[in-house]
Design a protein around this motif. Structure first.
Motif, PDB file in Angstrom:
ATOM      1  N   LEU A 272       0.579  -1.127  -0.054  1.00 38.29           N
ATOM      2  CA  LEU A 272       0.066   0.119   0.022  1.00 38.29           C
ATOM      3  C   LEU A 272       1.280   0.707   0.060  1.00 38.29           C
ATOM      4  CD1 LEU A 272      -2.669   0.659   0.332  1.00 38.29           C
ATOM      5  CD2 LEU A 272      -2.854   0.740   2.431  1.00 38.29           C
ATOM      6  N   LYS A 273       1.622   1.536  -1.006  1.00 38.37           N
ATOM      7  CA  LYS A 273       2.495   2.494  -0.919  1.00 38.37           C
ATOM      8  C   LYS A 273       2.138   3.900  -1.690  1.00 38.37           C
ATOM      9  CE  LYS A 273       3.371   2.396  -5.925  1.00 38.37           C
ATOM     10  NZ  LYS A 273       4.437   2.209  -7.044  1.00 38.37           N
ATOM     11  N   VAL A 274       2.607   5.398  -1.346  1.00 39.66           N
ATOM     12  CA  VAL A 274       2.095   6.264  -1.625  1.00 39.66           C
ATOM     13  C   VAL A 274       2.773   6.422  -3.598  1.00 39.66           C
ATOM     14  CG1 VAL A 274       2.210   8.453  -1.072  1.00 39.66           C
ATOM     15  CG2 VAL A 274       2.280   7.863   1.183  1.00 39.66           C
ATOM     16  N   ARG A 275       1.804   6.500  -4.520  1.00 39.93           N
ATOM     17  CA  ARG A 275       1.829   6.640  -5.314  1.00 39.93           C
ATOM     18  C   ARG A 275       2.380   8.006  -5.906  1.00 39.93           C
ATOM     19  NH1 ARG A 275      -3.399   4.775  -8.212  1.00 39.93           N
ATOM     20  NH2 ARG A 275      -4.262   5.826  -6.519  1.00 39.93           N
ATOM     21  N   PRO A 276       3.073   8.029  -6.833  1.00 40.50           N
ATOM     22  CA  PRO A 276       3.972   8.791  -7.134  1.00 40.50           C
ATOM     23  C   PRO A 276       2.251   9.649  -7.672  1.00 40.50           C
ATOM     24  CG  PRO A 276       4.709   6.826  -8.226  1.00 40.50           C
ATOM     25  CD  PRO A 276       3.257   6.740  -7.497  1.00 40.50           C
ATOM     26  N   THR A 277       2.472  10.907  -8.428  1.00 42.14           N
ATOM     27  CA  THR A 277       1.549  11.921  -9.415  1.00 42.14           C
ATOM     28  C   THR A 277       1.236  11.315 -10.606  1.00 42.14           C
ATOM     29  OG1 THR A 277       2.339  14.305  -8.047  1.00 42.14           O
ATOM     30  CG2 THR A 277       0.404  13.858 -10.139  1.00 42.14           C
ATOM     31  N   SER A 278       2.595  10.733 -11.553  1.00 40.05           N
ATOM     32  CA  SER A 278       2.075  10.514 -12.350  1.00 40.05           C
ATOM     33  C   SER A 278       0.833   9.087 -12.603  1.00 40.05           C
ATOM     34  CB  SER A 278       3.952  10.035 -13.292  1.00 40.05           C
ATOM     35  OG  SER A 278       4.275   9.333 -13.118  1.00 40.05           O
ATOM     36  N   GLU A 279       0.977   7.681 -11.213  1.00 39.43           N
ATOM     37  CA  GLU A 279       0.861   6.793 -11.167  1.00 39.43           C
ATOM     38  C   GLU A 279      -1.163   7.620 -11.003  1.00 39.43           C
ATOM     39  OE1 GLU A 279       1.716   3.953  -8.937  1.00 39.43           O
ATOM     40  OE2 GLU A 279       4.145   3.727  -9.265  1.00 39.43           O
ATOM     41  N   LEU A 280      -1.316   8.469 -10.615  1.00 42.25           N
ATOM     42  CA  LEU A 280      -2.466   9.203 -10.280  1.00 42.25           C
ATOM     43  C   LEU A 280      -3.090   9.563 -11.809  1.00 42.25           C
ATOM     44  CD1 LEU A 280      -1.865  11.303  -6.930  1.00 42.25           C
ATOM     45  CD2 LEU A 280      -2.728   8.912  -6.881  1.00 42.25           C
ATOM     46  N   ILE A 281      -2.140  10.596 -12.363  1.00 38.05           N
ATOM     47  CA  ILE A 281      -3.123  11.026 -13.524  1.00 38.05           C
ATOM     48  C   ILE A 281      -3.501   9.958 -14.467  1.00 38.05           C
ATOM     49  CG2 ILE A 281      -2.200  12.365 -15.707  1.00 38.05           C
ATOM     50  CD1 ILE A 281      -2.995  14.619 -12.788  1.00 38.05           C
ATOM     51  N   ALA A 282      -2.338   9.051 -14.564  1.00 37.68           N
ATOM     52  CA  ALA A 282      -2.638   7.987 -15.253  1.00 37.68           C
ATOM     53  C   ALA A 282      -3.520   7.507 -14.927  1.00 37.68           C
ATOM     54  CB  ALA A 282      -0.972   7.342 -15.864  1.00 37.68           C
ATOM     55  N   GLU A 283      -4.418   6.990 -13.686  1.00 33.80           N
ATOM     56  CA  GLU A 283      -5.380   6.745 -13.641  1.00 33.80           C
ATOM     57  C   GLU A 283      -6.502   7.588 -13.730  1.00 33.80           C
ATOM     58  OE1 GLU A 283      -7.855   5.779  -9.324  1.00 33.80           O
ATOM     59  OE2 GLU A 283      -5.561   5.827  -9.314  1.00 33.80           O
TER      60      GLU A 283
END
Length: 307
Positions: A272-283
């Motif tokens: 349950l990692k803290v995800r980087p912004t790039s992964e959030l935007i991709a989602e």
């Protein structure tokens, strides 16, 4: 490949894009959307980097709008400068950095509109300084999805309440996107336990917007009061769901691992990692329809058809 244009126009920028694609032999047909990033000079690099990484999953034309303040003696000057990037300089798409001065800054939509990909959806992202009502913003009006980030404001819980009042279908926030792994794990845990939840608590650092959204979502879905418990952080550290058979707990005090505890079962370790912004935007770019669950979390009200 980079092409710098000073005191330019949208038509000249379009021409430069065509010339750049011809020079490197890359067509534009592979791009699936236009992403408009509205930011300042300080945050432009990080936003561009995140969008570039997300473009490998979602090839797009990225338009970065940076509103610059002219010097006092030139405050009436109206100008548009642009930096066109294609090929390896632009990830898996193409990028145009637009720096507006003077009156052009007040009408950035008139610059962006001619640069949108035809017949492709538009997403607008404000990494910082988002408008109070994104759907009514001149650039927000052009978009199917509008992305903000409550982590970038000084009083996130006050702004969250304001966003609830101005919400329109298509709005979303990265504070909500950060919760996707938590929501998935909680849903899976409840599917396994098959028990009625009688109480709940969300533990997080003070004034954390993701924690507040998670608490409101749980209240709307489980129909129980959710306690907000302040912890040392970082961000959300635990969720506890009380049942007659024992507590369901997801605990992540720090680091990328969490512990899941279900009644009558041994604890399990989960990623349950803290995800980087790039992964959030991709989602966020994977679905461009309205996010009904974000609306539920924002307003704290269950959907009418499921209430």
């Amino acid at each position: 490949m980079k092409i710098d244009l000073t005191d330019t126009t949208a038509s000249k920028i379009n021409k430069a894009l065509v010339e750049g694609r011809r020079a490197i032999g890359t067509p534009a047909v592979g791009m699936v959307l236009t992403m408009v990033i509205v930011t300042d000079e300080e945050n432009a690099y990080d936003a561009l980097k995140a969008a570039g990484e997300a473009s490998h999953e979602h090839p797009s034309r990225t338009l970065v709008v940076i509103k610059r303040h002219a010097r006092l003696r030139d405050r009436t000057t109206s100008r548009l400068d642009a930096e066109v990037r294609v090929g390896s300089e632009a990830g898996a798409g193409e990028t145009v950095v637009l720096r507006t001065y003077g009156e052009v800054s007040d009408h950035a939509d008139s610059v962006v509109l001619p640069l949108l990909l035809p017949d492709a959806p538009v997403v607008v992202w404000w990494p910082v300084d988002a408008p109070e009502a994104p759907a009514k913003d001149p650039l927000g009006v052009l978009a199917q999805r509008r992305i903000t980030d409550l982590y970038a404001v000084d009083n996130p819980l006050e702004v969250l309440d304001a966003r609830a009042r101005t919400y329109a279908p298509g709005d979303t926030d990265l504070a909500w996107t950060r919760l996707t792994p938590w929501r998935s794990m909680l849903a899976a845990a409840l599917d396994q336990a098959r028990v009625k939840v009688t109480s709940a608590a969300v533990e997080a650092e003070a004034d954390n917007p993701s924690a507040e959204l998670l608490a409101r979502w749980l209240e709307a879905r489980l129909h129980v009061k959710v306690d907000r418990v302040v912890s040392d952080g970082p961000v959300v550290t635990a969720v506890r769901l009380g049942t007659d058979e024992g507590d369901i707990v997801i605990d992540r005090p720090e680091g990328p691992l969490a512990t899941l505890t279900l009644p009558g079962q041994p604890p399990r370790t989960l990623a349950l990692k803290v995800r980087p912004t790039s992964e959030l935007i991709a989602e966020e770019l994977r679905r461009l329809d309205a996010d009904e669950m974000y609306a539920v979390a924002l307003t704290g009200e269950a959907p009418k058809e499921n209430a």
